[in-house]
Design a protein around this motif. Structure first.
Motif: not given
Lengths: 308, 308
Positions: A100-101, A111, A114-115, A121, A123, A125, A153
């Motif tokens: 998980r990020i 976000e 990155i998403a 993955h 995400l 926040s 997110y």
């Protein structure tokens, strides 16, 4: 729980150390502080008694995530969102199929980038409400506060997010989950969009001095930020301006982190806080002239800093 | 023609010297430069060949207008309009029944205070388009330009105003009369309201650097200033923003006088340029958020400067 922290600045070092203290396996990916942190770990001093003074010895200190034997359960990306930083690239080698990020940084609308880069993955926040500074390589000074807010997110709280939050239990610092972490970002931005640029553009005033001279301007900036948040479907309470002004007056006067960054010659979070707010306003067709003026001025300050 | 100059800074010393060179009897009321100017007069060096280098020995150098044997035909008030300066008081002892008051200074809506204090005196409003600096007591360096515009307040051109304008003939510097000097002030303010605060708030950028990074902001500020001028009955051409931006790009890059004042720790013309513009906009019920933001920020910069 296996965690990788990317960025061993104040935020990453501090929250990583808390997780390690509570039993997680915490490795760090370090850049400028690599030699110091590898040899000696990170020393934390805190003004908050429940946190105390202690030493954080990471499970692994690496320069690249490829050095790790296994992929982490969570990777916490604790870097500032500043112009020119390729955050997606920093994550590339750290992700296993189930990693998980977690983004822990200031600003709004940070976000999506990155998403889009890692659509498969989870995400998470995160927002840190904290005064913490890195006083030297491997040295962190925690002055006050510390509350962390985490949410999925774009919305919701998954079991994995809850589990990460619970991993902070007993650390002396509260972690809360948020069903609407995007709304929480906008809420924090209401304060930041006003005080951060005003502290820099004034040439270094603290929060109280700003209010003493320019309270109507502070209120107008806050109102525009609330307008955007509401239009995005994250309604903020109507008395929020009132509350933020009065709570800022009650807190001791202090210099914003954007001002400290500027005074130290570090990049500022102009794009994450103001640029993204203005772009959101424009996308929605809203009139946000106070924010647009501040954004234009902050870009001038950055141009001036770059020319030195 | 008997003239008294109040204020022997760059503007007063320069225009006074031109009138003396063309045959007028010019006395000066000096404050900080009194001893130097009394003993040695004022030396002018000019980069404009038609003006040249010369010495200005005033007819009288006084600390108070009461020292003069007769009241002047014109008193030129050449002081900056800054917060806390009582301009009306400076004129008090200088006025005979027929003395005309001439204001040579930057800003908008700077005449009313003087007109109200001396309703029985003719009031001439003047704008100087010039780069000139006082390099030391009694030393003036004229870098470029110099055109003077004079008109009666609130409107028109009287024979006395025309006569003063004609007194500059042959000096190497043009003087033009303006039937609508208030409109001319607003026209000058369109440029000043944008570039002056942006140069200070950016931390010291010149005109070209400002345009390179923040041209849309410059245009938005200019548009709001034009809105006010139009609403006041001083219509400005619609292509004025375009023309001012392109002429500023064609001129060499330079630092505004407000920035030079700020860097030297001198008071700035914030109220005369921005404060009065914002107040005019509000009085008219116009929405001028860009100007209001700049004004609030400039007041913060002044608060910061005052705290040092």
């Amino acid at each position: 729980m296996n965690i990788l922290i990317i960025g061993t600045g104040a935020i990453g070092g501090f929250y990583g150390s808390l997780l390690a203290k509570q039993g997680a396996t915490v490795s760090v990916l370090a850049r400028s502080d690599y030699a110091q942190v590898r040899a000696h770990g990170i020393h934390i001093r805190s003004a908050v008694p429940a946190v105390g003074d202690y030493h954080f010895r990471p499970a692994r200190v690496v320069r690249s995530a490829l050095e790790l034997d296994e992929k982490p359960d969570y990777v916490l990306l604790c870097v500032k969102v500043v112009a020119g930083a390729d955050r997606a690239a920093l994550l590339k080698d750290a992700l296993g199929p189930a990693t998980r990020i977690v983004l822990v940084s200031n600003g709004v609308e940070i976000e999506d980038e990155i998403a889009a880069a890692y659509p498969d993955h989870a995400l998470i926040s995160g927002l840190a409400f904290i005064c913490v500074t890195r006083t030297a390589p491997g040295e962190i000074w925690h002055q006050a506060y510390g509350r962390l807010a985490l949410g999925d997110y774009p919305r919701g709280v998954s079991p994995a997010t809850l589990a990460l939050c619970q991993a902070f239990e007993g650390s002396g610092i509260p972690c809360a989950t948020s069903e609407d972490v995007v709304g929480a970002r906008w809420q924090k931005c209401v304060w930041n969009a006003a005080f951060s640029p005003l502290s820099v553009l004034s040439g270094g005033l603290d929060t109280h001095a700003i209010l003493d001279t320019a309270e109507p301007l502070v209120r107008a900036i806050m109102a525009e930020t609330i307008l955007i948040s509401n239009a995005l479907g994250h309604p903020l309470p109507t008395d929020m301006v009132e509350k933020q002004v009065s709570s800022t007056r009650k807190m001791p006067p202090y210099k914003t982190s954007m001002l400290l960054d500027h005074e130290a010659g570090r990049p500022m979070e102009t794009e994450a806080i103001l640029g993204n707010a203005v772009r959101a306003g424009q996308r929605l067709g809203l009139d946000v002239p106070h924010l647009a003026t501040l954004y234009g001025l902050m870009r001038l300050v950055e141009a001036r800093a770059a020319s030195h």
